[in-house]
Enzyme design. Structure first.
Site: not given
Ligand code: GLP
Length: 234
Positions: A64, A130, A137
């Site tokens: 993404d 979430n 989402e």
């Molecule tokens: C982000 C990314 C995800 C990631 C998730 C968890 O928004 N788009 O690909 O896995 O949230 O993030 P973190 O590893 O900082 O907890």
């Protein structure tokens, strides 16, 4: 169930294990890697930077990218990948969605078409509190392909720690869809910290529901989970 869960409480052991799994993928001939961003991936990419893994004959596709952040912005996922991995371990070719494209809908289609031509041998995943994967989402159809998404307040709040304030966190992103992710041959999901417990429990023992996107992985034949969270019955 096809999901193999390894609970490893010591984080440096957990990340060494994750590094070894990727090294084994390379040794087994994986050529196309789906990559992820987020705080969870930082220690893994640090390990990979100092490993002897050679990705120079491989291709990577990131999950993404934010819409509307300049590519040079330190929190764009392109900057994240350049700074954390690619500068030290370049791939033959690395792709991310272009969050600065004039027509982001067309860009999502272009990225999906690329992914349809390139099967991912391996996909790395984190998970949001979430239950989001990539930026899919809650409520995203499991049939979704790469698309433009409006980020939820909870995701923007969680990611605000990387910005000066929540107001700087983009409201839109381009993400691989659930069906795009599910096409990967094998998936490694890393979930670290108590904040991820609910999402992880849903993945391991909850009902499959589009309201908790990560539960789609219950239908995937080859998923490994690494976590430091002690789960009942695992
Ligand atoms: C982000 C990314 C995800 C990631 C998730 C968890 O928004 N788009 O690909 O896995 O949230 O993030 P973190 O590893 O900082 O907890």
């Amino acid at each position: 169930m096809a999901i193999k869960v390894e609970v490893i409480e010591d984080l440096s052991t957990l990340y060494r294990r994750a590094t070894r799994i990727i090294a084994e993928q390379l040794a087994d001939g994986a050529k196309t890697f789906g990559l992820a961003t987020g705080g969870t991936m930082l220690p893994l990419y640090e390990n990979l930077r100092s490993s002897n893994c050679d990705f120079s004959q491989c291709t990577s596709f990131n999950l993404d990218e934010y819409v509307g952040l300049e590519k040079e912005h330190p929190e764009s996922y392109l900057s994240f990948m350049n700074n954390r991995l690619f500068h030290a371990k370049p791939f033959k070719q690395s792709y991310l969605p272009d969050g600065e494209a004039e027509d982001v809908q067309a860009e999502a289609k272009r990225y999906e078409a690329l992914l349809q031509k390139n099967t991912l041998d391996f996909q790395l995943l984190g998970v949001g509190e979430n239950g989001h994967i990539g930026f899919n989402e809650p409520g995203t159809p499991f049939s979704s392909e790469t698309h433009v998404v409006m980020l939820t307040e909870s995701t923007r709040r969680a990611n605000a720690r990387f910005f000066n304030s929540i107001h700087e966190v983009p409201k839109l992103a381009i993400t691989m869809g659930i069906s795009t992710i599910m096409r990967a041959q094998c998936i490694l999901l890393i979930a670290v910290g108590e904040k991820k417990r609910a999402a992880l429990e849903a993945l391991i023992s909850g009902e499959i529901s589009e309201q908790i996107p990560v539960t789609c992985l219950q239908k995937h034949p080859n998923v490994k989970v690494l976590t430091d969270i002690q789960l009942k019955g695992v």
